[in-house]
Write an enzyme that holds these catalytic residues in place. Structure first.
Site, mmCIF file in Angstrom:
data_model
loop_
_atom_site.group_PDB
_atom_site.id
_atom_site.type_symbol
_atom_site.label_atom_id
_atom_site.label_comp_id
_atom_site.label_asym_id
_atom_site.label_seq_id
_atom_site.Cartn_x
_atom_site.Cartn_y
_atom_site.Cartn_z
ATOM 1 N N GLY A 67 -6.065 1.449 4.554
ATOM 2 C CA GLY A 67 -7.504 2.000 3.299
ATOM 3 C C GLY A 67 -7.099 3.558 3.998
ATOM 4 O O GLY A 67 -6.396 3.944 4.602
ATOM 5 N N GLN A 68 -8.456 4.321 3.332
ATOM 6 C CA GLN A 68 -8.942 5.790 3.184
ATOM 7 C C GLN A 68 -8.338 5.935 4.981
ATOM 8 O O GLN A 68 -7.745 7.357 5.662
ATOM 9 C CB GLN A 68 -9.432 6.264 3.047
ATOM 10 C CG GLN A 68 -10.958 5.671 2.939
ATOM 11 C CD GLN A 68 -12.186 6.767 2.409
ATOM 12 O OE1 GLN A 68 -12.843 5.801 1.889
ATOM 13 N NE2 GLN A 68 -12.269 7.202 1.789
#
Ligand code: G3D
Length: 177
Positions: A67-68
């Site tokens: 994820g980010q």
């Protein structure tokens, strides 16, 4: 039928990047799809990678780049040569949709991904409160992506529902791109 995707060693399977916020279900999905084959490359690159054989002629290499928040500084390197993006979203978490929408926009803003097809997986459809794909696409602002082919499908990584179909659609999107 169109041309099959190349599979020989000189033509490795098309590379597909798997993304999404934490807890969206990426690890569950990979474990379900690539049973016994998930290769944790964390000491060097920190990504899970595996080959998904959809049928005799169709394979995809899946890269779970996280994820980010846990993207490594060098993750952009892996976007080069990427043929499709699969964005996994937890469809039972409306509260995290704005965050998911921002993360998706940021990822797709990378120039390596310009024009590359997008598949959104509205995961956790087994949960009774999960949103419809129409609701998820609205939250993620998908209609605003006019310059790329995109699709959205509901799935349950936990139950193994809709995954095969979704990745066959990814392979089709790649063939058409
Ligand atoms: P991530 O790799 O994207 O961070 P995970 O997400 O695969 O670790 O999944 C996060 C949690 O969601 C896990 O629960 C996992 O079992 C659950 N999950 C993943 N996919 C589904 C699904 O399709 N349906 C349901 N109901 N749950 C799902 P835990 O409790 O282990 O944190």
């Amino acid at each position: 039928m169109g041309q099959s995707l190349p599979r020989s060693s000189t033509h490795p399977p098309p590379q597909v990047i798997l993304m999404g916020l934490d807890s969206a279900g990426k690890s569950t999905l990979l474990a379900r799809l690539l049973t016994g084959e998930v290769m944790d490359t964390s000491p060097t690159v920190g990504f899970n990678v595996g080959t998904l054989d959809l049928d005799k002629k169709t394979s995809l290499t899946l890269w779970d780049v996280g994820g980010q928040n846990n993207m490594r500084p060098n993750w952009r390197y892996y976007l080069e040569g990427c043929k499709a993006v699969v964005f996994v979203v937890d469809s039972s978490e409306p509260a995290r949709m704005p965050e998911a929408q921002k993360a998706l926009k940021k990822v797709l803003g990378d120039e390596n991904l310009r024009g590359i097809p997008l598949m959104v997986l509205a995961n956790k459809k087994d949960l009774p409160n999960s949103m419809t794909i129409r609701e998820v696409s609205k939250h993620l602002d998908l209609p605003s992506y006019k310059e790329r082919a995109w699709e959205i499908q509901a799935c349950s990584a936990l139950k193994g529902l809709g995954l095969q179909q979704a990745f066959l659609s990814v392979a089709k999107l790649i063939k058409r791109s």
